[in-house]
Scaffold this motif. Structure first.
Motif, PDB file in Angstrom:
ATOM      1  N   LEU A   1       0.825  -1.209   0.000  1.00 48.89           N
ATOM      2  CA  LEU A   1       0.000   0.000   0.000  1.00 48.89           C
ATOM      3  C   LEU A   1       0.860   1.260   0.000  1.00 48.89           C
ATOM      4  CD1 LEU A   1      -2.796  -1.064   2.494  1.00 48.89           C
ATOM      5  CD2 LEU A   1      -3.052  -0.671   0.038  1.00 48.89           C
ATOM      6  N   THR A   2       1.966   1.230   0.713  1.00 45.45           N
ATOM      7  CA  THR A   2       2.870   2.377   0.731  1.00 45.45           C
ATOM      8  C   THR A   2       3.434   2.622  -0.659  1.00 45.45           C
ATOM      9  OG1 THR A   2       3.434   1.961   3.045  1.00 45.45           O
ATOM     10  CG2 THR A   2       4.980   3.303   1.775  1.00 45.45           C
ATOM     11  N   ASN A   3       3.810   1.563  -1.336  1.00 40.65           N
ATOM     12  CA  ASN A   3       4.328   1.673  -2.698  1.00 40.65           C
ATOM     13  C   ASN A   3       3.264   2.248  -3.633  1.00 40.65           C
ATOM     14  OD1 ASN A   3       5.811   1.437  -5.006  1.00 40.65           O
ATOM     15  ND2 ASN A   3       5.767  -0.783  -5.089  1.00 40.65           N
ATOM     16  N   GLN A   4       2.044   1.738  -3.531  1.00 41.41           N
ATOM     17  CA  GLN A   4       0.948   2.244  -4.364  1.00 41.41           C
ATOM     18  C   GLN A   4       0.682   3.712  -4.071  1.00 41.41           C
ATOM     19  OE1 GLN A   4      -2.288  -0.416  -3.447  1.00 41.41           O
ATOM     20  NE2 GLN A   4      -1.723  -1.864  -5.041  1.00 41.41           N
ATOM     21  N   HIS A   5       0.715   4.074  -2.789  1.00 45.33           N
ATOM     22  CA  HIS A   5       0.477   5.465  -2.402  1.00 45.33           C
ATOM     23  C   HIS A   5       1.535   6.382  -3.005  1.00 45.33           C
ATOM     24  CE1 HIS A   5       1.018   8.937   0.301  1.00 45.33           C
ATOM     25  NE2 HIS A   5      -0.304   8.961   0.271  1.00 45.33           N
ATOM     26  N   GLU A   6       2.789   5.958  -2.936  1.00 43.98           N
ATOM     27  CA  GLU A   6       3.868   6.774  -3.489  1.00 43.98           C
ATOM     28  C   GLU A   6       3.715   6.949  -4.997  1.00 43.98           C
ATOM     29  OE1 GLU A   6       7.397   4.757  -2.204  1.00 43.98           O
ATOM     30  OE2 GLU A   6       7.288   5.597  -0.181  1.00 43.98           O
ATOM     31  N   ARG A   7       3.339   5.854  -5.692  1.00 39.31           N
ATOM     32  CA  ARG A   7       3.148   5.955  -7.141  1.00 39.31           C
ATOM     33  C   ARG A   7       1.985   6.871  -7.483  1.00 39.31           C
ATOM     34  NH1 ARG A   7       1.901   0.873  -9.346  1.00 39.31           N
ATOM     35  NH2 ARG A   7       1.762  -0.038  -7.291  1.00 39.31           N
ATOM     36  N   LEU A   8       0.886   6.754  -6.739  1.00 35.78           N
ATOM     37  CA  LEU A   8      -0.272   7.623  -6.984  1.00 35.78           C
ATOM     38  C   LEU A   8       0.058   9.081  -6.690  1.00 35.78           C
ATOM     39  CD1 LEU A   8      -3.197   5.471  -5.551  1.00 35.78           C
ATOM     40  CD2 LEU A   8      -2.847   6.132  -7.930  1.00 35.78           C
ATOM     41  N   ALA A   9       0.780   9.316  -5.610  1.00 40.21           N
ATOM     42  CA  ALA A   9       1.169  10.683  -5.272  1.00 40.21           C
ATOM     43  C   ALA A   9       2.047  11.276  -6.375  1.00 40.21           C
ATOM     44  CB  ALA A   9       1.890  10.707  -3.925  1.00 40.21           C
ATOM     45  N   ASP A  10       2.983  10.490  -6.887  1.00 44.77           N
ATOM     46  CA  ASP A  10       3.836  10.956  -7.987  1.00 44.77           C
ATOM     47  C   ASP A  10       3.011  11.244  -9.239  1.00 44.77           C
ATOM     48  OD1 ASP A  10       6.061  10.745  -6.376  1.00 44.77           O
ATOM     49  OD2 ASP A  10       6.715   8.818  -7.214  1.00 44.77           O
ATOM     50  N   SER A  11       2.055  10.372  -9.531  1.00 40.47           N
ATOM     51  CA  SER A  11       1.200  10.572 -10.703  1.00 40.47           C
ATOM     52  C   SER A  11       0.361  11.838 -10.561  1.00 40.47           C
ATOM     53  CB  SER A  11       0.267   9.372 -10.905  1.00 40.47           C
ATOM     54  OG  SER A  11       0.998   8.218 -11.211  1.00 40.47           O
TER      55      SER A  11
ATOM     56  N   ASP B   1       2.540  14.855 -11.092  1.00 35.10           N
ATOM     57  CA  ASP B   1       2.801  15.052 -12.521  1.00 35.10           C
ATOM     58  C   ASP B   1       1.595  15.671 -13.217  1.00 35.10           C
ATOM     59  OD1 ASP B   1       5.329  13.977 -12.198  1.00 35.10           O
ATOM     60  OD2 ASP B   1       4.776  11.993 -12.987  1.00 35.10           O
ATOM     61  N   ILE B   2       0.413  15.190 -12.907  1.00 32.21           N
ATOM     62  CA  ILE B   2      -0.811  15.721 -13.512  1.00 32.21           C
ATOM     63  C   ILE B   2      -0.982  17.188 -13.132  1.00 32.21           C
ATOM     64  CG2 ILE B   2      -3.339  15.601 -13.431  1.00 32.21           C
ATOM     65  CD1 ILE B   2      -3.001  12.525 -13.174  1.00 32.21           C
ATOM     66  N   ARG B   3      -0.785  17.483 -11.848  1.00 30.18           N
ATOM     67  CA  ARG B   3      -0.941  18.864 -11.381  1.00 30.18           C
ATOM     68  C   ARG B   3       0.087  19.776 -12.038  1.00 30.18           C
ATOM     69  NH1 ARG B   3      -3.747  22.815 -10.824  1.00 30.18           N
ATOM     70  NH2 ARG B   3      -3.252  24.243  -9.156  1.00 30.18           N
ATOM     71  N   GLN B   4       1.318  19.326 -12.181  1.00 36.52           N
ATOM     72  CA  GLN B   4       2.340  20.145 -12.825  1.00 36.52           C
ATOM     73  C   GLN B   4       2.000  20.380 -14.296  1.00 36.52           C
ATOM     74  OE1 GLN B   4       5.903  17.930 -11.918  1.00 36.52           O
ATOM     75  NE2 GLN B   4       6.284  19.088 -10.040  1.00 36.52           N
ATOM     76  N   ASP B   5       1.464  19.363 -14.973  1.00 27.96           N
ATOM     77  CA  ASP B   5       1.037  19.527 -16.360  1.00 27.96           C
ATOM     78  C   ASP B   5      -0.101  20.544 -16.456  1.00 27.96           C
ATOM     79  OD1 ASP B   5       2.911  17.717 -17.208  1.00 27.96           O
ATOM     80  OD2 ASP B   5       1.497  16.040 -17.401  1.00 27.96           O
ATOM     81  N   GLU B   6      -1.038  20.491 -15.512  1.00 30.21           N
ATOM     82  CA  GLU B   6      -2.145  21.452 -15.508  1.00 30.21           C
ATOM     83  C   GLU B   6      -1.624  22.877 -15.303  1.00 30.21           C
ATOM     84  OE1 GLU B   6      -4.703  20.111 -12.371  1.00 30.21           O
ATOM     85  OE2 GLU B   6      -5.740  18.662 -13.651  1.00 30.21           O
ATOM     86  N   ILE B   7      -0.675  23.042 -14.398  1.00 40.07           N
ATOM     87  CA  ILE B   7      -0.113  24.370 -14.134  1.00 40.07           C
ATOM     88  C   ILE B   7       0.603  24.882 -15.377  1.00 40.07           C
ATOM     89  CG2 ILE B   7       1.664  25.607 -12.824  1.00 40.07           C
ATOM     90  CD1 ILE B   7       0.886  23.811 -10.420  1.00 40.07           C
ATOM     91  N   ARG B   8       1.389  24.035 -16.027  1.00 40.88           N
ATOM     92  CA  ARG B   8       2.094  24.453 -17.242  1.00 40.88           C
ATOM     93  C   ARG B   8       1.113  24.840 -18.344  1.00 40.88           C
ATOM     94  NH1 ARG B   8       5.155  19.539 -16.695  1.00 40.88           N
ATOM     95  NH2 ARG B   8       6.810  19.960 -15.224  1.00 40.88           N
ATOM     96  N   ARG B   9       0.065  24.032 -18.479  1.00 45.86           N
ATOM     97  CA  ARG B   9      -0.916  24.278 -19.530  1.00 45.86           C
ATOM     98  C   ARG B   9      -1.717  25.554 -19.244  1.00 45.86           C
ATOM     99  NH1 ARG B   9      -3.559  19.525 -19.418  1.00 45.86           N
ATOM    100  NH2 ARG B   9      -5.080  20.340 -17.970  1.00 45.86           N
ATOM    101  N   ASP B  10      -2.023  25.798 -17.976  1.00 48.33           N
ATOM    102  CA  ASP B  10      -2.848  26.948 -17.614  1.00 48.33           C
ATOM    103  C   ASP B  10      -2.058  28.236 -17.482  1.00 48.33           C
ATOM    104  OD1 ASP B  10      -5.024  25.292 -17.626  1.00 48.33           O
ATOM    105  OD2 ASP B  10      -5.077  25.017 -15.454  1.00 48.33           O
ATOM    106  N   THR B  11      -0.747  28.134 -17.433  1.00 46.12           N
ATOM    107  CA  THR B  11       0.073  29.322 -17.292  1.00 46.12           C
ATOM    108  C   THR B  11       0.216  29.961 -18.674  1.00 46.12           C
ATOM    109  OG1 THR B  11       1.281  28.301 -15.478  1.00 46.12           O
ATOM    110  CG2 THR B  11       2.284  30.220 -16.508  1.00 46.12           C
ATOM    111  N   ARG B  12      -0.377  31.129 -18.799  1.00 41.47           N
ATOM    112  CA  ARG B  12      -0.322  31.831 -20.084  1.00 41.47           C
ATOM    113  C   ARG B  12       0.631  33.026 -19.937  1.00 41.47           C
ATOM    114  NH1 ARG B  12      -6.046  30.752 -19.545  1.00 41.47           N
ATOM    115  NH2 ARG B  12      -6.579  29.128 -21.021  1.00 41.47           N
ATOM    116  N   LYS B  13       1.349  33.249 -20.969  1.00 39.29           N
ATOM    117  CA  LYS B  13       2.235  34.398 -20.973  1.00 39.29           C
ATOM    118  C   LYS B  13       1.382  35.650 -21.198  1.00 39.29           C
ATOM    119  CE  LYS B  13       6.252  31.957 -22.722  1.00 39.29           C
ATOM    120  NZ  LYS B  13       7.221  31.856 -23.820  1.00 39.29           N
ATOM    121  N   PRO B  14       1.778  36.714 -20.579  1.00 42.28           N
ATOM    122  CA  PRO B  14       1.057  37.975 -20.850  1.00 42.28           C
ATOM    123  C   PRO B  14       1.178  38.331 -22.325  1.00 42.28           C
ATOM    124  CG  PRO B  14       2.604  38.204 -19.004  1.00 42.28           C
ATOM    125  CD  PRO B  14       2.819  36.870 -19.613  1.00 42.28           C
ATOM    126  N   PRO B  15       0.209  39.053 -22.848  1.00 39.11           N
ATOM    127  CA  PRO B  15       0.226  39.368 -24.295  1.00 39.11           C
ATOM    128  C   PRO B  15       1.509  40.048 -24.769  1.00 39.11           C
ATOM    129  CG  PRO B  15      -1.819  40.098 -23.259  1.00 39.11           C
ATOM    130  CD  PRO B  15      -0.933  39.604 -22.183  1.00 39.11           C
TER     131      PRO B  15
END
Length: 71
Positions: free
Chosen positions: A41-51, A54-68
């Motif tokens: 369960l600890t291993n699964q938790h660590e993998r899920l937390a990492d996933s 990664d998803i949250r970082q991708d969302e932040i990168r995608r949502d971060t827009r440069k000013p015009p």
């Protein structure tokens, strides 16, 4: 105490010790199984937390827009 009473007490004590040894072995098996389950369960938790990270970082990168004026 007669020899017969001492013998009966000894038989009861041996029986109790045998019972306790059996209980100890059963509890030890349970503890080992729980340790394995916890490690899994600890291993699964660590993998899920990492996933999720990664998803949250991708969302932040995608949502971060440069000013015009930077485009």
């Amino acid at each position: 105490m007669s020899d017969e009473q001492i013998g009966e007490k000894l038989v009861r004590m041996e029986s109790l010790v045998t019972h306790l040894e059996r209980q100890y072995d059963e509890l030890n098996k349970v503890v080992l199984e729980q340790g394995k389950a916890l490690a899994k369960l600890t291993n699964q938790h660590e993998r899920l937390a990492d996933s999720l990270l990664d998803i949250r970082q991708d969302e932040i990168r995608r949502d971060t827009r440069k000013p015009p004026h930077y485009q």
